[in-house]
Design a protein around this motif. Structure first.
Motif, PDB file in Angstrom:
ATOM      1  N   ALA A  88       0.833  -1.205   0.000  1.00 44.28           N
ATOM      2  CA  ALA A  88       0.000   0.000   0.000  1.00 44.28           C
ATOM      3  C   ALA A  88       0.871   1.260   0.000  1.00 44.28           C
ATOM      4  CB  ALA A  88      -0.943   0.004   1.201  1.00 44.28           C
ATOM      5  N   VAL A  89       1.971   1.228   0.744  1.00 46.35           N
ATOM      6  CA  VAL A  89       2.913   2.344   0.745  1.00 46.35           C
ATOM      7  C   VAL A  89       3.448   2.562  -0.666  1.00 46.35           C
ATOM      8  CG1 VAL A  89       5.232   3.018   1.520  1.00 46.35           C
ATOM      9  CG2 VAL A  89       3.542   2.203   3.183  1.00 46.35           C
TER      10      VAL A  89
ATOM     11  N   TYR B 140       3.042   5.888  -3.196  1.00 44.08           N
ATOM     12  CA  TYR B 140       4.230   6.603  -3.671  1.00 44.08           C
ATOM     13  C   TYR B 140       4.393   6.599  -5.194  1.00 44.08           C
ATOM     14  CZ  TYR B 140       9.169   8.070  -3.621  1.00 44.08           C
ATOM     15  OH  TYR B 140      10.348   8.727  -3.815  1.00 44.08           O
ATOM     16  N   ALA B 141       4.057   5.509  -5.841  1.00 46.70           N
ATOM     17  CA  ALA B 141       4.335   5.354  -7.274  1.00 46.70           C
ATOM     18  C   ALA B 141       3.817   6.511  -8.131  1.00 46.70           C
ATOM     19  CB  ALA B 141       3.795   4.022  -7.776  1.00 46.70           C
TER      20      ALA B 141
ATOM     21  N   VAL C 272      -4.403   2.135   4.256  1.00 49.06           N
ATOM     22  CA  VAL C 272      -3.244   3.023   4.335  1.00 49.06           C
ATOM     23  C   VAL C 272      -3.518   4.259   3.487  1.00 49.06           C
ATOM     24  CG1 VAL C 272      -0.797   3.306   3.787  1.00 49.06           C
ATOM     25  CG2 VAL C 272      -1.597   1.198   4.859  1.00 49.06           C
ATOM     26  N   ALA C 273      -3.500   5.415   4.158  1.00 48.86           N
ATOM     27  CA  ALA C 273      -3.803   6.684   3.508  1.00 48.86           C
ATOM     28  C   ALA C 273      -2.544   7.486   3.214  1.00 48.86           C
ATOM     29  CB  ALA C 273      -4.732   7.503   4.410  1.00 48.86           C
ATOM     30  N   GLY C 274      -1.442   7.119   3.848  1.00 48.20           N
ATOM     31  CA  GLY C 274      -0.190   7.835   3.650  1.00 48.20           C
ATOM     32  C   GLY C 274       0.867   7.253   4.565  1.00 48.20           C
TER      33      GLY C 274
ATOM     34  N   LEU D  31       0.954  11.336   0.973  1.00 44.88           N
ATOM     35  CA  LEU D  31      -0.443  10.972   1.210  1.00 44.88           C
ATOM     36  C   LEU D  31      -1.091  10.543  -0.096  1.00 44.88           C
ATOM     37  CD1 LEU D  31      -1.658  13.920   3.477  1.00 44.88           C
ATOM     38  CD2 LEU D  31      -1.107  11.586   4.196  1.00 44.88           C
ATOM     39  N   ALA D  32      -1.988   9.582  -0.015  1.00 41.59           N
ATOM     40  CA  ALA D  32      -2.803   9.234  -1.173  1.00 41.59           C
ATOM     41  C   ALA D  32      -3.678  10.442  -1.509  1.00 41.59           C
ATOM     42  CB  ALA D  32      -3.672   8.022  -0.844  1.00 41.59           C
TER      43      ALA D  32
END
Length: 161
Positions: A14-15, A19-20, A59-61, A84-85
């Motif tokens: 999720a991280v 980030y991508a 996971v939001a960020g 953060l997403a």
């Protein structure tokens, strides 16, 4: 409901997904290809703070500290990273992540926390750090080249001791 907590290996996909898009579509980070899973595992197991913001189990960020520079004399200086997403922005999660990261870096024995922020034209990251007590200490001009343009960075610093 949101929670800030230590990242786990289960959070790393999720991280990476958060980030991508920053890597591929922006100049916020100077990486040009998304990191491999092994790079995220190295950050997680480096012995430095690595946190996630979770909203309703998602996971939001994330925020983590890394060594500011690799030479031994810099060992008490860390650099922060916070992402953060898009769906999670504007909820105060950046503030919460940064506050928790600063606290964790203090607890780690670090003396200085450095922010190196790409000048994208959006002042929100600089404002976030200033509100957390960081001081702007410099600007590096045209140090990054990505997506066909030169990018400056703003340097901010927070004394932890």
């Amino acid at each position: 409901m949101s929670t800030i907590r230590a990242a786990t290996a289960a959070d790393l996909p999720a991280v990476a997904a958060v980030y991508a898009p920053y890597v591929l579509d922006s100049v916020i980070t100077f990486e040009e290809t998304p990191p491999e899973p092994s790079a995220w595992r190295e950050k997680l197991t480096a012995g430095l703070p690595f946190l996630v913001a979770e909203v309703d189990g998602r996971v939001a960020g994330f925020a983590y500290a890394g060594r500011y520079r690799p030479r031994p004399a810099y060992r008490y200086s860390l650099e922060d990273s916070i992402y953060l997403a898009p769906w999670a922005q504007g909820r105060g999660l950046g503030r919460a992540l940064l506050a928790a990261l600063v606290s964790a870096c203090r607890d780690s024995g670090a003396g200085q926390l450095i922010a190196v922020i790409a000048d994208t034209g959006d002042p929100s990251s600089v404002k976030l750090h200033l509100a957390a007590g960081f001081e702007e200490v410099g600007r590096l001009r045209r140090v990054g080249f990505k997506h066909g343009r030169w990018v400056d960075t703003t340097l901010l610093q927070l004394a932890l001791d």
